[in-house]
Write a protein that holds these residues in place. Structure first.
Motif, PDB file in Angstrom:
ATOM      1  N   ILE A 108       0.856  -1.177   0.000  1.00  0.00           N
ATOM      2  CA  ILE A 108       0.000   0.000   0.000  1.00  0.00           C
ATOM      3  C   ILE A 108       0.896   1.232   0.000  1.00  0.00           C
ATOM      4  CG2 ILE A 108      -1.736   1.285   1.315  1.00  0.00           C
ATOM      5  CD1 ILE A 108      -2.696  -1.396   2.460  1.00  0.00           C
ATOM      6  N   ILE A 109       0.611   2.171  -0.886  1.00  0.00           N
ATOM      7  CA  ILE A 109       1.378   3.416  -0.952  1.00  0.00           C
ATOM      8  C   ILE A 109       0.434   4.576  -0.696  1.00  0.00           C
ATOM      9  CG2 ILE A 109       2.821   4.897  -2.394  1.00  0.00           C
ATOM     10  CD1 ILE A 109       3.739   2.399  -3.894  1.00  0.00           C
ATOM     11  N   VAL A 110       0.748   5.345   0.350  1.00  0.00           N
ATOM     12  CA  VAL A 110      -0.091   6.465   0.770  1.00  0.00           C
ATOM     13  C   VAL A 110       0.771   7.669   1.147  1.00  0.00           C
ATOM     14  CG1 VAL A 110      -2.070   5.073   1.539  1.00  0.00           C
ATOM     15  CG2 VAL A 110      -0.165   5.494   3.103  1.00  0.00           C
ATOM     16  N   LYS A 111       0.108   8.784   1.437  1.00  0.00           N
ATOM     17  CA  LYS A 111       0.823  10.012   1.797  1.00  0.00           C
ATOM     18  C   LYS A 111       1.462   9.920   3.174  1.00  0.00           C
ATOM     19  CE  LYS A 111      -1.850  13.087  -1.146  1.00  0.00           C
ATOM     20  NZ  LYS A 111      -0.829  13.504  -2.071  1.00  0.00           N
ATOM     21  N   ASP A 112       0.719   9.374   4.143  1.00  0.00           N
ATOM     22  CA  ASP A 112       1.211   9.375   5.523  1.00  0.00           C
ATOM     23  C   ASP A 112       0.451   8.354   6.360  1.00  0.00           C
ATOM     24  OD1 ASP A 112      -1.299  10.577   6.067  1.00  0.00           O
ATOM     25  OD2 ASP A 112      -0.434  12.587   6.016  1.00  0.00           O
ATOM     26  N   ALA A 113       0.752   8.313   7.665  1.00  0.00           N
ATOM     27  CA  ALA A 113       0.132   7.338   8.567  1.00  0.00           C
ATOM     28  C   ALA A 113      -1.377   7.532   8.656  1.00  0.00           C
ATOM     29  CB  ALA A 113       0.764   7.419   9.950  1.00  0.00           C
ATOM     30  N   ASN A 114      -1.851   8.773   8.631  1.00  0.00           N
ATOM     31  CA  ASN A 114      -3.298   9.010   8.667  1.00  0.00           C
ATOM     32  C   ASN A 114      -3.987   8.427   7.434  1.00  0.00           C
ATOM     33  OD1 ASN A 114      -3.286  10.324  11.148  1.00  0.00           O
ATOM     34  ND2 ASN A 114      -2.991  12.342  10.220  1.00  0.00           N
ATOM     35  N   ALA A 115      -3.360   8.598   6.290  1.00  0.00           N
ATOM     36  CA  ALA A 115      -3.926   8.035   5.053  1.00  0.00           C
ATOM     37  C   ALA A 115      -3.932   6.509   5.116  1.00  0.00           C
ATOM     38  CB  ALA A 115      -3.141   8.520   3.841  1.00  0.00           C
ATOM     39  N   TYR A 116      -2.887   5.921   5.702  1.00  0.00           N
ATOM     40  CA  TYR A 116      -2.888   4.471   5.855  1.00  0.00           C
ATOM     41  C   TYR A 116      -4.020   4.035   6.775  1.00  0.00           C
ATOM     42  CZ  TYR A 116      -2.190  -0.187   7.447  1.00  0.00           C
ATOM     43  OH  TYR A 116      -2.429  -1.498   7.780  1.00  0.00           O
ATOM     44  N   ASP A 117      -4.222   4.755   7.876  1.00  0.00           N
ATOM     45  CA  ASP A 117      -5.290   4.398   8.813  1.00  0.00           C
ATOM     46  C   ASP A 117      -6.657   4.472   8.133  1.00  0.00           C
ATOM     47  OD1 ASP A 117      -6.187   3.587  11.445  1.00  0.00           O
ATOM     48  OD2 ASP A 117      -7.059   5.617  11.578  1.00  0.00           O
ATOM     49  N   GLU A 118      -6.867   5.460   7.288  1.00  0.00           N
ATOM     50  CA  GLU A 118      -8.126   5.549   6.535  1.00  0.00           C
ATOM     51  C   GLU A 118      -8.300   4.325   5.636  1.00  0.00           C
ATOM     52  OE1 GLU A 118      -8.144   9.263   4.416  1.00  0.00           O
ATOM     53  OE2 GLU A 118      -7.966  10.428   6.273  1.00  0.00           O
ATOM     54  N   THR A 119      -7.227   3.911   4.977  1.00  0.00           N
ATOM     55  CA  THR A 119      -7.273   2.713   4.130  1.00  0.00           C
ATOM     56  C   THR A 119      -7.588   1.484   4.972  1.00  0.00           C
ATOM     57  OG1 THR A 119      -5.692   3.661   2.573  1.00  0.00           O
ATOM     58  CG2 THR A 119      -5.928   1.265   2.552  1.00  0.00           C
ATOM     59  N   TYR A 120      -6.901   1.353   6.082  1.00  0.00           N
ATOM     60  CA  TYR A 120      -7.108   0.231   6.996  1.00  0.00           C
ATOM     61  C   TYR A 120      -8.565   0.181   7.473  1.00  0.00           C
ATOM     62  CZ  TYR A 120      -7.016  -2.290  11.440  1.00  0.00           C
ATOM     63  OH  TYR A 120      -7.306  -3.136  12.464  1.00  0.00           O
ATOM     64  N   GLN A 121      -9.104   1.321   7.871  1.00  0.00           N
ATOM     65  CA  GLN A 121     -10.484   1.372   8.371  1.00  0.00           C
ATOM     66  C   GLN A 121     -11.486   0.980   7.286  1.00  0.00           C
ATOM     67  OE1 GLN A 121     -11.334   1.684  11.520  1.00  0.00           O
ATOM     68  NE2 GLN A 121      -9.243   2.105  12.181  1.00  0.00           N
ATOM     69  N   ARG A 122     -11.286   1.453   6.061  1.00  0.00           N
ATOM     70  CA  ARG A 122     -12.173   1.075   4.951  1.00  0.00           C
ATOM     71  C   ARG A 122     -12.072  -0.421   4.672  1.00  0.00           C
ATOM     72  NH1 ARG A 122      -9.617   4.898   1.601  1.00  0.00           N
ATOM     73  NH2 ARG A 122      -9.653   3.404  -0.089  1.00  0.00           N
ATOM     74  N   LEU A 123     -10.858  -0.945   4.726  1.00  0.00           N
ATOM     75  CA  LEU A 123     -10.635  -2.359   4.439  1.00  0.00           C
ATOM     76  C   LEU A 123     -11.351  -3.252   5.448  1.00  0.00           C
ATOM     77  CD1 LEU A 123      -8.992  -4.089   2.407  1.00  0.00           C
ATOM     78  CD2 LEU A 123      -7.148  -4.095   4.071  1.00  0.00           C
ATOM     79  N   ILE A 124     -11.160  -2.999   6.733  1.00  0.00           N
ATOM     80  CA  ILE A 124     -11.770  -3.872   7.745  1.00  0.00           C
ATOM     81  C   ILE A 124     -13.277  -3.663   7.865  1.00  0.00           C
ATOM     82  CG2 ILE A 124      -9.626  -4.159   9.032  1.00  0.00           C
ATOM     83  CD1 ILE A 124     -10.820  -2.202  11.143  1.00  0.00           C
ATOM     84  N   LYS A 125     -13.767  -2.525   7.369  1.00  0.00           N
ATOM     85  CA  LYS A 125     -15.220  -2.296   7.347  1.00  0.00           C
ATOM     86  C   LYS A 125     -15.891  -3.174   6.290  1.00  0.00           C
ATOM     87  CE  LYS A 125     -18.600   1.374   6.683  1.00  0.00           C
ATOM     88  NZ  LYS A 125     -18.796   2.778   6.327  1.00  0.00           N
ATOM     89  N   GLU A 126     -15.190  -3.395   5.187  1.00  0.00           N
ATOM     90  CA  GLU A 126     -15.786  -4.116   4.065  1.00  0.00           C
ATOM     91  C   GLU A 126     -15.443  -5.604   4.018  1.00  0.00           C
ATOM     92  OE1 GLU A 126     -16.243  -2.266   0.274  1.00  0.00           O
ATOM     93  OE2 GLU A 126     -15.209  -0.468   1.006  1.00  0.00           O
ATOM     94  N   ILE A 127     -14.363  -6.003   4.700  1.00  0.00           N
ATOM     95  CA  ILE A 127     -13.904  -7.388   4.618  1.00  0.00           C
ATOM     96  C   ILE A 127     -13.645  -7.920   6.018  1.00  0.00           C
ATOM     97  CG2 ILE A 127     -12.154  -8.951   3.685  1.00  0.00           C
ATOM     98  CD1 ILE A 127     -11.464  -6.706   1.679  1.00  0.00           C
ATOM     99  N   GLU A 128     -14.144  -9.117   6.285  1.00  0.00           N
ATOM    100  CA  GLU A 128     -13.849  -9.771   7.561  1.00  0.00           C
ATOM    101  C   GLU A 128     -12.449 -10.372   7.490  1.00  0.00           C
ATOM    102  OE1 GLU A 128     -15.434 -13.499  10.244  1.00  0.00           O
ATOM    103  OE2 GLU A 128     -16.830 -12.539   8.859  1.00  0.00           O
ATOM    104  N   ILE A 129     -11.571  -9.878   8.373  1.00  0.00           N
ATOM    105  CA  ILE A 129     -10.176 -10.321   8.389  1.00  0.00           C
ATOM    106  C   ILE A 129      -9.863 -10.874   9.768  1.00  0.00           C
ATOM    107  CG2 ILE A 129      -7.771  -9.561   8.232  1.00  0.00           C
ATOM    108  CD1 ILE A 129      -8.723  -7.458   6.195  1.00  0.00           C
ATOM    109  N   PHE A 130      -9.265 -12.055   9.813  1.00  0.00           N
ATOM    110  CA  PHE A 130      -8.910 -12.692  11.080  1.00  0.00           C
ATOM    111  C   PHE A 130      -7.747 -11.975  11.759  1.00  0.00           C
ATOM    112  CE2 PHE A 130      -6.276 -15.911  13.288  1.00  0.00           C
ATOM    113  CZ  PHE A 130      -7.157 -16.224  14.319  1.00  0.00           C
TER     114      PHE A 130
END
Length: 149
Positions: A108-130
């Motif tokens: 994953i390539i993003v601007k900064d840690a906040n942008a990564y956290d936004e990506t992470y939050q969207r990902l776990i909202k849409e996909i069940e990950i163990f």
């Protein structure tokens, strides 16, 4: 494929902007013969495309994350959802299904840690990950698109 095809591929994977005239001179073919070979390589899918490689840093994307995912979902429907969601997220530039202890790896390539956290939050909202774990890249020692022809 012969040695000339291999030379053509080696040259254009280093610089896809080479003119046909330059390419044909480098491999020792006429312009038309070289064009025919490139065309065959493209139509057969050996050459998948030609792109420009951009500098993530110069465009303000200063954080590269390597994300490891374990799932307890191995149904086809889960994989289809995972595939669809990750393809919709342009900041996820690579996804690999793995053998072994880890099921998937993403780059994953993003601007900064906040942008990564936004990506992470969207990902776990849409996909069940163990289990998900992420590491940030401190320094890139090697990153190439060239195959060892």
């Amino acid at each position: 494929m012969d040695n000339i095809d291999l030379k053509i591929m080696k040259l254009i994977q280093k610089d896809a902007s080479l003119s046909l005239d330059t390419l044909s001179k480098e491999v020792g073919l006429s312009r038309n013969a070289c064009w025919r070979r490139v065309n065959i390589l493209e139509k057969s899918g050996v050459i998948k495309g030609r792109v420009a490689l951009l500098s993530s840093e110069k465009l303000g994307f200063g954080l590269t994350m390597i994300v490891l995912i374990k799932t307890n979902q191995h149904a086809k429907s889960w994989l289809e959802t995972f595939d669809k969601v990750t393809k919709r997220m342009p900041e996820i530039v690579s996804v690999y299904r793995l053998g072994g202890d880890i099921d998937y790896m993403m780059k994953i390539i993003v601007k900064d840690a906040n942008a990564y956290d936004e990506t992470y939050q969207r990902l776990i909202k849409e996909i069940e990950i163990f289990d998900i774990s992420a590491s940030f890249v401190m320094e890139t020692l090697k990153d190439t698109t060239e195959l060892p022809i």
